[in-house]
Enzyme design. Structure first.
Site, PDB file in Angstrom:
ATOM      1  N   LYS A  17       0.839  -1.214   0.000  1.00 48.83           N
ATOM      2  CA  LYS A  17       0.000   0.000   0.000  1.00 48.83           C
ATOM      3  C   LYS A  17       0.870   1.260   0.000  1.00 48.83           C
ATOM      4  O   LYS A  17       0.664   2.173  -0.792  1.00 48.83           O
ATOM      5  CB  LYS A  17      -0.940   0.008   1.229  1.00 48.83           C
ATOM      6  CG  LYS A  17      -1.840  -1.197   1.346  1.00 48.83           C
ATOM      7  CD  LYS A  17      -2.732  -1.121   2.571  1.00 48.83           C
ATOM      8  CE  LYS A  17      -2.006  -1.142   3.899  1.00 48.83           C
ATOM      9  NZ  LYS A  17      -1.310  -2.414   4.221  1.00 48.83           N
ATOM     10  N   ARG A 130      11.790  -5.448   4.980  1.00 46.96           N
ATOM     11  CA  ARG A 130      11.547  -4.025   4.694  1.00 46.96           C
ATOM     12  C   ARG A 130      12.543  -3.124   5.434  1.00 46.96           C
ATOM     13  O   ARG A 130      12.862  -3.350   6.605  1.00 46.96           O
ATOM     14  CB  ARG A 130      10.124  -3.639   5.122  1.00 46.96           C
ATOM     15  CG  ARG A 130       9.899  -2.129   5.050  1.00 46.96           C
ATOM     16  CD  ARG A 130       8.473  -1.719   5.174  1.00 46.96           C
ATOM     17  NE  ARG A 130       7.783  -2.345   6.280  1.00 46.96           N
ATOM     18  CZ  ARG A 130       6.465  -2.446   6.349  1.00 46.96           C
ATOM     19  NH1 ARG A 130       5.716  -1.961   5.384  1.00 46.96           N
ATOM     20  NH2 ARG A 130       5.899  -3.019   7.384  1.00 46.96           N
TER      21      ARG A 130
HETATM   22  P1  AP5 Z   1       0.821   0.839   8.851  1.00 46.91           P
HETATM   23  O1  AP5 Z   1       2.041   1.647   8.808  1.00 46.91           O
HETATM   24  O2  AP5 Z   1      -0.358   1.246   8.037  1.00 46.91           O
HETATM   25  O3  AP5 Z   1       1.203  -0.666   8.542  1.00 46.91           O
HETATM   26  P2  AP5 Z   1       0.429  -1.870   7.814  1.00 46.91           P
HETATM   27  O4  AP5 Z   1      -0.974  -1.696   7.422  1.00 46.91           O
HETATM   28  O5  AP5 Z   1       0.742  -3.021   8.685  1.00 46.91           O
HETATM   29  O6  AP5 Z   1       1.041  -1.923   6.431  1.00 46.91           O
HETATM   30  P3  AP5 Z   1       2.517  -1.933   6.093  1.00 46.91           P
HETATM   31  O7  AP5 Z   1       3.039  -0.528   6.115  1.00 46.91           O
HETATM   32  O8  AP5 Z   1       3.236  -2.962   6.915  1.00 46.91           O
HETATM   33  O9  AP5 Z   1       2.480  -2.524   4.587  1.00 46.91           O
HETATM   34  P4  AP5 Z   1       2.256  -1.816   3.198  1.00 46.91           P
HETATM   35  O10 AP5 Z   1       1.065  -2.447   2.572  1.00 46.91           O
HETATM   36  O11 AP5 Z   1       2.290  -0.334   3.299  1.00 46.91           O
HETATM   37  O12 AP5 Z   1       3.542  -2.356   2.422  1.00 46.91           O
HETATM   38  P5  AP5 Z   1       4.867  -1.590   1.914  1.00 46.91           P
HETATM   39  O13 AP5 Z   1       4.546  -0.748   0.740  1.00 46.91           O
HETATM   40  O14 AP5 Z   1       5.616  -0.982   3.041  1.00 46.91           O
HETATM   41  O15 AP5 Z   1       0.291   0.743  10.358  1.00 46.91           O
HETATM   42  C1  AP5 Z   1       1.199   0.481  11.426  1.00 46.91           C
HETATM   43  C2  AP5 Z   1       0.457   0.560  12.750  1.00 46.91           C
HETATM   44  O16 AP5 Z   1      -0.051   1.894  12.957  1.00 46.91           O
HETATM   45  C3  AP5 Z   1      -0.769  -0.346  12.898  1.00 46.91           C
HETATM   46  O17 AP5 Z   1      -0.425  -1.652  13.293  1.00 46.91           O
HETATM   47  C4  AP5 Z   1      -1.582   0.417  13.961  1.00 46.91           C
HETATM   48  O18 AP5 Z   1      -1.050   0.196  15.240  1.00 46.91           O
HETATM   49  C5  AP5 Z   1      -1.336   1.873  13.590  1.00 46.91           C
HETATM   50  N1  AP5 Z   1      -2.350   2.364  12.641  1.00 46.91           N
HETATM   51  C6  AP5 Z   1      -2.132   2.737  11.359  1.00 46.91           C
HETATM   52  N2  AP5 Z   1      -3.281   3.121  10.776  1.00 46.91           N
HETATM   53  C7  AP5 Z   1      -4.262   2.980  11.707  1.00 46.91           C
HETATM   54  C8  AP5 Z   1      -5.661   3.188  11.697  1.00 46.91           C
HETATM   55  N3  AP5 Z   1      -6.300   3.610  10.602  1.00 46.91           N
HETATM   56  N4  AP5 Z   1      -6.350   2.945  12.844  1.00 46.91           N
HETATM   57  C9  AP5 Z   1      -5.729   2.528  13.949  1.00 46.91           C
HETATM   58  N5  AP5 Z   1      -4.410   2.281  14.017  1.00 46.91           N
HETATM   59  C10 AP5 Z   1      -3.668   2.506  12.909  1.00 46.91           C
HETATM   60  O19 AP5 Z   1       5.700  -2.864   1.352  1.00 46.91           O
HETATM   61  C11 AP5 Z   1       6.168  -3.866   2.250  1.00 46.91           C
HETATM   62  C12 AP5 Z   1       7.545  -4.374   1.762  1.00 46.91           C
HETATM   63  O20 AP5 Z   1       7.363  -5.075   0.526  1.00 46.91           O
HETATM   64  C13 AP5 Z   1       8.559  -3.274   1.464  1.00 46.91           C
HETATM   65  O21 AP5 Z   1       9.820  -3.740   1.863  1.00 46.91           O
HETATM   66  C14 AP5 Z   1       8.492  -3.084  -0.052  1.00 46.91           C
HETATM   67  O22 AP5 Z   1       9.730  -2.649  -0.590  1.00 46.91           O
HETATM   68  C15 AP5 Z   1       8.134  -4.492  -0.525  1.00 46.91           C
HETATM   69  N6  AP5 Z   1       7.275  -4.512  -1.711  1.00 46.91           N
HETATM   70  C16 AP5 Z   1       6.197  -3.700  -1.974  1.00 46.91           C
HETATM   71  N7  AP5 Z   1       5.618  -4.041  -3.144  1.00 46.91           N
HETATM   72  C17 AP5 Z   1       6.321  -5.122  -3.624  1.00 46.91           C
HETATM   73  C18 AP5 Z   1       6.212  -5.939  -4.793  1.00 46.91           C
HETATM   74  N8  AP5 Z   1       5.255  -5.732  -5.718  1.00 46.91           N
HETATM   75  N9  AP5 Z   1       7.079  -6.959  -4.951  1.00 46.91           N
HETATM   76  C19 AP5 Z   1       8.068  -7.172  -4.016  1.00 46.91           C
HETATM   77  N10 AP5 Z   1       8.233  -6.436  -2.887  1.00 46.91           N
HETATM   78  C20 AP5 Z   1       7.375  -5.421  -2.701  1.00 46.91           C
HETATM   79 MG    MG Z   2       2.604   1.065   4.852  1.00 48.44          MG
END
Ligand code: AP5
Ligand code: MG
Length: 222
Positions: A17, A130
């Site tokens: 995302k 990551r």
């Molecule tokens: P948040 O920061 O939103 O984390 P998340 O939803 O767990 O999502 P991530 O950031 O882990 O994943 P992403 O989908 O963004 O993936 P990314 O692009 O980084 O939330 C963290 C915390 O904050 C929550 O647990 C909660 O406590 C709090 N919070 C946040 N929002 C909230 C809300 N609305 N309400 C209440 N609490 C809230 O990619 C992941 C990895 O994969 C990277 O290393 C990237 O380089 C790699 N990658 C990406 N795409 C690809 C691909 N196509 N192929 C290979 N690798 C890839």
């Molecule tokens: Mg994220």
């Protein structure tokens, strides 16, 4: 009516995302609004909001709705969101989804909700590798999307670090919280005719070009 376009990216932690929202921000001229990034920024600056959020983030639990909703309300009123925004990590449960519906209603509501699909195994692999830039928040992966120089951001030379909540046990709880609280939003947005599903287990560029096509189509239609 002053019509704005709001896109909501859905998907398990690690689905991409943030990676996709950052690329879209430049191409669509709409800011990425990532609640996770806003909490992390506050944590880095040791604000009261950051310290409150930390106690939930460390466990992989959701930060309370009233705090999160108020924060997004404020963010969407800033000047750079005058044409809309790309929401990443919000909403995360039905209460937040209803609140976002109320916030966006005066501007024509939400335009589209792309759901990026990957397996839980893939999510674990992506999250544990990551790395994030401490100064600009750019996201890398040690194997799938490495920086040119190890540990250094390509964009601004900032130090790359591993998020505290990217430990395997916390990631498992984040996945659990996603299935329990966030996944009902799939049916919620499907019923509103806003959901589109994408295969996220492809290259970053391939997911991005499909997203651009879908979102641009929506903008033209409005
Ligand atoms: P948040 O920061 O939103 O984390 P998340 O939803 O767990 O999502 P991530 O950031 O882990 O994943 P992403 O989908 O963004 O993936 P990314 O692009 O980084 O939330 C963290 C915390 O904050 C929550 O647990 C909660 O406590 C709090 N919070 C946040 N929002 C909230 C809300 N609305 N309400 C209440 N609490 C809230 O990619 C992941 C990895 O994969 C990277 O290393 C990237 O380089 C790699 N990658 C990406 N795409 C690809 C691909 N196509 N192929 C290979 N690798 C890839
Ligand atoms: Mg994220």
């Amino acid at each position: 009516m002053n019509r704005r376009t709001f896109f909501v990216l859905l998907g398990v932690p690690g689905a991409g995302k943030g990676t996709q929202a950052k690329l879209l921000e430049e191409r669509l001229g709409r800011p990425q609004v990532s609640t996770g990034d806003i909490f992390r920024y506050n944590l880095k600056n040791k604000t009261a909001l950051g310290l409150l959020a930390q106690s939930y983030m460390d466990k992989g639990e959701l930060v309370p709705d009233e705090v999160t909703i108020r924060m997004v309300e404020d963010r969407l009123q800033q000047a750079d969101a005058a044409q809309g925004a790309i929401l990443d990590g919000f909403p995360r449960n039905l209460i937040q989804a209803e609140a976002l519906g109320r916030m966006t209603a005066p501007y024509g509501g939400i335009s589209l909700v792309p759901l990026i699909h990957i397996s839980d195994e893939e999510a674990m692999l992506r999250i544990t590798g990551r790395r994030v830039c401490r100064s600009c928040g750019a996201v890398y992966h040690t194997a799938f999307n490495p920086p040119k120089a190890e540990g250094v951001c390509d964009l601004d030379g900032g130090e790359l670090y591993q998020r505290d909540d990217d430990k395997p046990e916390t990631v498992r709880n984040r996945l659990y919280v996603y299935y329990k609280q966030t996944s009902p939003l799939i049916g919620y947005y499907f019923a509103k005719g806003l959901l589109v599903e994408l295969d996220g287990k492809r290259s970053i560029e391939s997911v991005q070009s499909e997203l651009i096509g879908l979102l641009a189509e929506k903008e033209v239609a409005q």
